[in-house]
Design an enzyme around this catalytic site. Structure first.
Site: not given
Length: 429
Positions: A119, A84, A80-82
């Site tokens: 990502n 960034f 999960p990359c929220q």
């Protein structure tokens, strides 16, 4: 012949699982926190056991046990990359970004020959590049080298009719040769994709080629009450014929799925009000409708990036969907799946919010396959199809609400955003 073995972390609905399977890998295990995603992954990949829990709570030995192997060729996944993301706030201290380091931990415990970490492009921008440098240093300390310079790949370069940029980190163990990034694929064409900022891209299948054979959902009242119907399909493009299973793609080594090709799935209709219909009708292809800010797709171009929307912890809102190039409505889940390179046998949760979230959160299978092919090549393995035939029929896995999905996997239904679960149950009704 034995197929190389892969493990999918942060599996979601399975876009990367499918891409690696198409490249000739056996995906022996998948890890995913969300029971709704787990159910959809289980449906589409009945040969792959799903571990429904957070990677923060998973060990390498646990994965080896369910995968029934000690030797792993590649581990892949998109943490999960929220924190960034370029969309909204980019917080280096976002607790969700700690899952990146659990990805690293599991790579260290499983000791695969290779890993692929996907990502958002935002990780490679500005101050966040320091975060990537820290990740690379930690991989190096574990005996893995990240191929540099790392690359942002655009799905439109790999046969996907969608502009979608994602960062990929490819890593290898010290005793094996490094992989390379896939080269963009091109094909002859005399058109330019739209909007204007897409015109430097190599040609992909167009929106029209992706959607032209799909039935007109407006002809089926049943789709106002459910997501599937037996329907009349049109004449497909080469791309559409492949996704419908009517044509053989030589480089697709995935297991054969047996399903009912007469049924149109993922096509629950949306009831737009008359004002919205008028605005959509007055929006030209390739332009943005000024009130909703929805893009009307250009049939001769490619799709804009399909996004997932917010999770239930942030209100469970569906991300803006493009307007169909021909009809004054937003696209369906199946149409989004076509624009994401999912074959028609691949099913999503029947609830539209879940379906669009599963597509928007996933790596387009054709993009994942392009990366996986490079890993296959450096392994010096010869890809081949297995003899398995997987029969896919209607299943409660595709319709059950969160509480039932959680019960199916023996986990708490509060595992995902407990404070807004009540609101989501209303949306699932």
């Amino acid at each position: 012949m034995v197929r190389p073995i892969a493990i999918d972390l942060f599996a979601g609905a399975g876009g990367m699982s499918l891409g690696f399977e198409q490249a000739g890998f056996d995906v022996r295990a998948a890890v995913e926190l969300d029971p709704i995603h787990c159910a959809v992954h289980e449906y589409n990949f009945p040969q792959t056991p799903v571990l429904c829990k957070s990677v923060a709570e998973v060990t390498g030995d646990e994965i080896r046990q369910i995968a029934q192997t000690q030797n792993v060729d590649v581990v892949f996944g998109g943490p999960p990359c929220q924190g960034f993301s370029l969309m909204g706030k980019r917080l280096l201290d976002d607790p969700r970004n700690t899952l990146v380091f659990h990805f690293l931990r599991l790579v260290s415990e499983l000791q695969p020959k290779y890993f692929v970490m996907e990502n958002v492009k935002g990780m490679a921008v500005g101050k966040h590049k320091g975060g990537i440098d820290a990740i690379i240093e930690k991989f190096d300390a574990c005996g893995y080298t990240v191929v540099t310079p790392y690359c942002v790949l655009n799905a439109a370069h790999y046969g996907v009719p969608q502009y979608r940029e994602r960062l990929f980190l490819l890593g290898h163990r010290g005793d094996v040769p490094p992989p390379v990034y896939p080269q963009p694929q091109t094909r002859p064409a005399n058109r330019t994709p739209t909007p204007k900022h897409l015109r430097s891209l190599p040609p992909s299948p167009t929106v029209a080629e992706a959607l032209q054979d799909l039935p007109e959902i407006e002809q089926y009242e049943e789709l106002l009450r459910g997501d599937s119907v037996e329907a009349e399909f049109g004449e497909p493009s080469e791309y559409g014929a492949i996704l419908r299973g009517l044509a053989i793609e030589p480089e697709d080594y995935s297991d054969r799925r047996q399903y009912d090709r007469r049924r149109l799935t993922g096509s629950w209709r949306t009831r737009h009000n008359a004002t919205s219909v008028d605005r959509f009708n007055n929006t030209k292809p390739g332009q943005v409708e000024p009130v909703s800010r929805f893009l009307r797709l250009d049939p001769n171009g490619i799709c804009n990036t399909l996004r997932a929307g917010t999770p239930s912890s942030r209100g469970a809102f569906t991300s803006p969907r493009p307007i169909h190039p021909t009809f004054p409505r937003c696209i369906t889940v199946r149409e989004a799946a076509r624009l994401h390179s999912y074959p028609d046998w691949f099913r999503f949760h029947a609830t539209k919010w879940h379906g669009f979230r599963q597509i928007g959160n996933s790596v387009p299978p054709r993009l994942a396959r392009a990366v996986a092919k490079e890993i296959m090549e450096v392994l010096e393995a010869t890809p081949h199809k297995s003899d398995r035939v997987l029969r896919l029929t209607d299943s409660p896995l595709l319709t059950q609400p969160m509480t039932d999905a959680a019960r199916h996997y023996g986990v708490s239904h509060h595992v995902i955003a407990p404070r807004l679960l009540k609101g989501r149950r209303k949306k699932e009704a």
